[in-house]
Every structure is written in C-alpha cells, then in structure tokens.
Design a protein around this motif. Structure first.
Motif, mmCIF file in Angstrom:
data_model
loop_
_atom_site.group_PDB
_atom_site.id
_atom_site.type_symbol
_atom_site.label_atom_id
_atom_site.label_comp_id
_atom_site.label_asym_id
_atom_site.label_seq_id
_atom_site.Cartn_x
_atom_site.Cartn_y
_atom_site.Cartn_z
ATOM 1 N N PHE A 248 -7.589 26.564 -4.599
ATOM 2 C CA PHE A 248 -6.590 25.872 -3.788
ATOM 3 C C PHE A 248 -7.185 24.631 -3.138
ATOM 4 O O PHE A 248 -6.654 23.522 -3.274
ATOM 5 C CB PHE A 248 -6.054 26.823 -2.722
ATOM 6 C CG PHE A 248 -4.724 26.431 -2.140
ATOM 7 C CD1 PHE A 248 -3.621 27.239 -2.267
ATOM 8 C CD2 PHE A 248 -4.566 25.235 -1.438
ATOM 9 C CE1 PHE A 248 -2.394 26.891 -1.724
ATOM 10 C CE2 PHE A 248 -3.347 24.862 -0.904
ATOM 11 C CZ PHE A 248 -2.258 25.700 -1.046
ATOM 12 N N SER A 249 -8.287 24.798 -2.413
ATOM 13 C CA SER A 249 -8.856 23.660 -1.690
ATOM 14 C C SER A 249 -9.462 22.639 -2.645
ATOM 15 O O SER A 249 -9.367 21.427 -2.413
ATOM 16 C CB SER A 249 -9.914 24.135 -0.698
ATOM 17 O OG SER A 249 -11.007 24.731 -1.374
ATOM 18 N N GLY A 250 -10.101 23.127 -3.707
ATOM 19 C CA GLY A 250 -10.665 22.210 -4.690
ATOM 20 C C GLY A 250 -9.592 21.336 -5.318
ATOM 21 O O GLY A 250 -9.761 20.121 -5.472
ATOM 22 N N PHE A 251 -8.465 21.944 -5.671
ATOM 23 C CA PHE A 251 -7.353 21.188 -6.255
ATOM 24 C C PHE A 251 -6.828 20.140 -5.282
ATOM 25 O O PHE A 251 -6.605 18.984 -5.648
ATOM 26 C CB PHE A 251 -6.227 22.147 -6.650
ATOM 27 C CG PHE A 251 -4.936 21.448 -6.981
ATOM 28 C CD1 PHE A 251 -4.767 20.832 -8.205
ATOM 29 C CD2 PHE A 251 -3.903 21.400 -6.052
ATOM 30 C CE1 PHE A 251 -3.576 20.172 -8.514
ATOM 31 C CE2 PHE A 251 -2.721 20.753 -6.342
ATOM 32 C CZ PHE A 251 -2.551 20.136 -7.582
ATOM 33 N N GLY B 123 2.118 26.580 -14.054
ATOM 34 C CA GLY B 123 2.300 25.342 -13.303
ATOM 35 C C GLY B 123 1.086 24.433 -13.385
ATOM 36 O O GLY B 123 1.212 23.214 -13.551
ATOM 37 N N LEU B 124 -0.103 25.023 -13.272
ATOM 38 C CA LEU B 124 -1.325 24.230 -13.349
ATOM 39 C C LEU B 124 -1.489 23.616 -14.736
ATOM 40 O O LEU B 124 -1.933 22.469 -14.877
ATOM 41 C CB LEU B 124 -2.525 25.110 -13.001
ATOM 42 C CG LEU B 124 -3.855 24.400 -12.766
ATOM 43 C CD1 LEU B 124 -3.752 23.387 -11.637
ATOM 44 C CD2 LEU B 124 -4.943 25.424 -12.453
ATOM 45 N N LEU C 108 -8.789 22.294 -15.743
ATOM 46 C CA LEU C 108 -8.998 23.389 -16.694
ATOM 47 C C LEU C 108 -9.969 24.429 -16.128
ATOM 48 O O LEU C 108 -9.795 25.636 -16.347
ATOM 49 C CB LEU C 108 -9.515 22.843 -18.029
ATOM 50 C CG LEU C 108 -8.502 22.043 -18.859
ATOM 51 C CD1 LEU C 108 -9.175 21.440 -20.095
ATOM 52 C CD2 LEU C 108 -7.319 22.920 -19.266
ATOM 53 N N VAL C 109 -10.981 23.957 -15.397
ATOM 54 C CA VAL C 109 -11.891 24.905 -14.737
ATOM 55 C C VAL C 109 -11.127 25.720 -13.698
ATOM 56 O O VAL C 109 -11.304 26.938 -13.589
ATOM 57 C CB VAL C 109 -13.060 24.142 -14.074
ATOM 58 C CG1 VAL C 109 -13.891 25.087 -13.204
ATOM 59 C CG2 VAL C 109 -13.951 23.502 -15.139
ATOM 60 N N GLN C 110 -10.237 25.054 -12.954
ATOM 61 C CA GLN C 110 -9.445 25.791 -11.977
ATOM 62 C C GLN C 110 -8.520 26.788 -12.661
ATOM 63 O O GLN C 110 -8.259 27.877 -12.149
ATOM 64 C CB GLN C 110 -8.626 24.844 -11.110
ATOM 65 C CG GLN C 110 -7.976 25.584 -9.924
ATOM 66 C CD GLN C 110 -6.847 24.834 -9.289
ATOM 67 O OE1 GLN C 110 -6.673 23.645 -9.517
ATOM 68 N NE2 GLN C 110 -6.051 25.514 -8.481
ATOM 69 N N LEU C 111 -8.011 26.424 -13.829
ATOM 70 C CA LEU C 111 -7.143 27.331 -14.581
ATOM 71 C C LEU C 111 -7.877 28.618 -14.934
ATOM 72 O O LEU C 111 -7.302 29.714 -14.894
ATOM 73 C CB LEU C 111 -6.642 26.627 -15.848
ATOM 74 C CG LEU C 111 -5.503 27.304 -16.621
ATOM 75 C CD1 LEU C 111 -4.285 27.510 -15.732
ATOM 76 C CD2 LEU C 111 -5.131 26.462 -17.835
#
Length: 477
Positions: A299-302, A361-362, A456-459
């Motif tokens: 969340f925060s990284g995004f 969504g991401l 993609l890493v967050q995914l």
C-alpha cells in the motif's frame, strides 16, 4: 436518542461497569486515528515543492518522510503501555495536543533540518495518541458495537492513507495565503483544536485493571531493531550505500534476537514485557499480523511510487497527481461500509476474495501505465484504481478486526500498540523497499518501465496476501 457519556476512570479491583463509547466519542477517536495516517502520506506530493523551497537534497527529503515514520513506529508500543498505565483518555489528549504543536512547528520550519526535527517530534506525538484509539474501542465496546467500531476504524485507516495524498496535492496547489507546502502541516492545527474539545467532552477514561511498569530494556531493544532496519533501507540509496548502512543492517538480526530473548524472559517471569511473546499464542492475532505486513508494504510503496511517477514522469501537477487516486478512495469507502454485512454472512472468506479483486485492479493499472505512458492520469487509472480500492476495502478493515478480536481487554493497549506498530513499520518499509527499487530502476530503464516493474513486484505481494489470508480463522470472535 442522545447517549450520555460519563468520563470516569476504572478503579482497580472494583466491579463497576466500564464506561461506554458513544457516537460522538467514536467519531473523536477515529479523528485521532486519521490524523497520523493522513500525515504519513500527505507529504508525498508536496516533496518536490519542499525540496525547491528549502534547497533540500534528496536524502534530506527522504528523512522528512522517514523521520516521521520511524519515530512513529519505534514509540507506538510504548504509547500503548503508557495509556494502560496512566489512562488512555489522558494520553490521547496529550498526544493530540503535542501533534498539533509539532504540526505547527513543521509548518513554520525555517530550513530543511528544522523540518526533519519537527517531523520526528510529530511522529513521536502520533505514537502517544494512536494506540489509545484501539485500546479505548476494545475497552468500551462489546459485541456488534465493537464490530461496527472496528470496521469504521479499518475504513478510516484505509481512507486516510489515500485521502492524505489527495489532500496534500490540493493544499499545495491552493497555496492558501501564500503558505504553499506549509499548509499540509498547518491544516492540522484547527483540526486538533476541534478534536481536543470533543475528546474532553465525549471520550471516556479507561486504563488497564492491572497496569505494569514500562519495560525499559524492551523499549530500547525494540527501538534498536526498528532503527537498524528502517533507517539504512530508507537512506541507503540516496546516500550511496555507505559503510554505516551495511553495518546497521548487519546489526538488525542481533538486536531483534536480543529483543525477543529479553521479552520472553520477562514474560516467563510473570512480568508484562513491552511485547509479550505469549500474546502471539493467540492464533487470530498472529496470523492477522502476518497478513498486515505485505499488505501495508504494498500500500505505502504504491502510494509513494505513483506520486513520484505521475509528477516527475507524467508531468502532472500536485492536484492532478493526487486526484488520480480519488476513485480508489471513493470505492474503498463505499465497500468498507458493506464490510460488516459481508463478514457476518461469509466470514473471513471475503479477505482472499478482496486480494483477488485488488490484484485485478493493480493489473489494470499496470496495463494502463504500459499502454498510455506518459499520458497517465485520472481517466487512464480510473478502472484499475476503482477495482483495487474495492479489493483493499474487503481486506484491511476485516484483518484489523481479526487481529484484536481475541485480545483480552486488560491487554487492549499492548495489543493495539503491537498491531499499529506492525502496520506502521510495514508502511515505512514499503516506502523504503518499493520506493528504493523504483528510483534505482529509473536511470537504467526509464520511468515507464521502472513503474511497470515495481507494480508487478507489488502484484506478487498481493498474491502473497491472498495466500496468507486463507489461514485466517473463518469467523471473527
């Protein structure tokens, strides 16, 4: 019908009924919960303006974010313990007053290092205030009232993190009375004054029936563990990864092991350590905390990465960059309101469903970044942001309820402090890791490819949260 609240302490050893938290009191403590989270994210879109106005280097600007987050994370559990000991309403009022004063200091800072110092103090003030919110809810509500209050807390937490970024962009662009970026801090002052007035009237006093003294060794070792991990990860890239960053990271596992050993020894001796290892015997708390970590990192990284990409890469102004996430905030709020009914019917199975929806969504936002760059804004991000907001709303409020669902009322402050510390440290870690990854990739790959890679890493992190959520208890106590 108007509910009358009597603010009185709970005397140790007496059988009197704990005070009830009315509607106005709940609104007030949720306002206190929103302020620290809004301020963690409100500076993201203001950083370019702060840097230009104060001639601050990139490393110093990162300290403006990290100084607040690290001080906040380090002191949260201690804040919960002090509330148990001296009274949660008292700590809430004191923390909120200090938050207002330090916000004023941030808004009036004459140079970059003064701003960093004021942000550290602001984070410490938030750490005194926020743990009292969850502890007060746990101590003054039961049954459906607690479920509703915790759902509203989760909705407030998620909405605050998105709204902070939107509000920051609007305030910087509005340049109220020529204050520019300073308004993102000064806006807290009138809000705090209102909050103090309401808290004095509507928030009941509670404290632990068996308060324990402050665990000094545990406090220092927890602080050392968080500092040795977060400071080098946050500052390392901008500073060129000097020797001290590697020494600090090498010291982290030793300080963490020492902290666990000291806390375990105190727990076995019958004392109440800062973070009782026996608390993790509660399955719902342990598995919920494990889920909060990747969710908060993502969340925060995004939020940090998208703010930088939209302003420095897509060329959007602070308002447009902030409003690009408005669909996420609106849908998050609407789905959060439906959360309690869905949980009552389907239990925690809504959490893995939420992770799957967030992943869709991401993926849509990643595709939009790939196809539309550099013409990326509200319209292009709208479908993905709306879907992601729905998925996040089905996860965060529910998981926060799960974590504290079986924590005894006498340990409400400790349990709330542990949960919020985990969340806050993970938020800071998200900026440090995903933010560092993105900024490190930009010179070699370009802004678009760096953004796509980071998303993609967050995914992958969202997939991890989905898998972990399958191990949550099916029902919430």
């Amino acid at each position: 019908m108007t509910e009358t609240i009597t603010s009185r302490p709970v005397r140790t050893g007496t059988p009197e009924v704990p005070p009830a938290l009315g509607g106005l009191g709940l609104f007030t403590v949720l306002l206190g919960a929103a302020l620290p989270l809004v301020d963690f994210f409100i500076v993201n879109v203001a950083l370019p303006t702060i840097g230009a106005d104060l001639s601050a280097s990139e490393a110093v600007l990162e300290l403006v974010v990290a100084g607040y987050g690290v001080a906040y994370a380090v002191l949260l559990v201690l804040g919960g313990r002090l509330g148990d000991l001296f009274g949660r309403r008292r700590l809430f009022l004191g923390g909120m007053a200090a938050f207002g004063l330090t916000s004023l200091a941030c808004g009036l800072a004459p140079d970059a290092w003064s701003l960093v110092a004021a942000r550290v103090a602001q984070g410490a003030s938030a750490a005194a205030m926020l743990p009292q919110v969850l502890a007060t809810i746990q101590a003054t509500t039961t049954g459906p009232r607690r479920a509703r209050a915790m759902s509203l807390y989760g909705a407030t937490a998620g909405l605050s993190m998105v709204a902070g970024q939107i509000l920051g962009g609007v305030l910087v662009a509005a340049d109220i009375a020529g204050t520019g970026w300073r308004s993102v801090f000064l806006v807290n002052v009138p809000v705090v004054l209102v909050g103090l007035f309401l808290a004095a009237r509507a928030v009941p006093e509670t404290r632990s029936a068996r308060p324990e003294p402050v665990d000094v060794p545990g406090t220092f070792l927890l602080a050392a563990s968080i500092l040795t991990l977060l400071v080098p990860l946050t500052e390392g890239r901008a500073a060129g990864w000097p020797l001290w960053t590697w020494l600090s990271l090498a010291a982290f596992p030793f300080s963490a092991v020492a902290f666990y050993a000291v806390e375990r020894r105190a727990d076995r001796a019958g004392r109440t350590p800062l973070v009782p290892p026996s608390l993790f015997a509660i399955v719902s708390l342990r598995r919920g905390l494990l889920l909060i970590v990747p969710f908060s990192i993502g969340f925060s990284g995004f939020m940090f990465v998208i703010a930088v990409a939209l302003q420095q890469g897509a060329g959007l102004g602070p308002v447009a960059a902030g409003l690009a996430l408005a669909p996420l905030a609106v849908v998050f709020f609407l789905f959060s309101l439906a959360g309690p009914r869905l949980v009552a019917r389907y239990g925690t199975r809504v959490v893995p469903v939420g992770a799957a929806i967030q992943g869709v969504g991401l993926a849509l936002m990643t595709l939009a970044a790939w196809r539309s760059w550099p013409d990326l804004g509200l319209v292009e991000l709208l479908p993905g942001a709306a879907v992601a907001g729905a998925g996040q709303a089905l996860q965060l409020p529910v998981v926060l309820r799960v974590v504290l669902s079986e924590v005894p009322a006498v340990r409400a402050g400790v349990g709330g402090g542990v949960m919020v510390t985990t969340q806050q440290a993970s938020l800071a870690l998200g900026v440090a890791t995903l933010g560092t990854l993105f900024l490190s990739l930009v010179p070699g790959m370009g802004m678009r490819d760096a953004l796509v890679t980071t998303l993609l890493v967050q995914l992958a992190g969202v997939a991890l949260t989905g898998l972990l959520s399958l191990r949550l208890p099916r029902t919430i106590a």
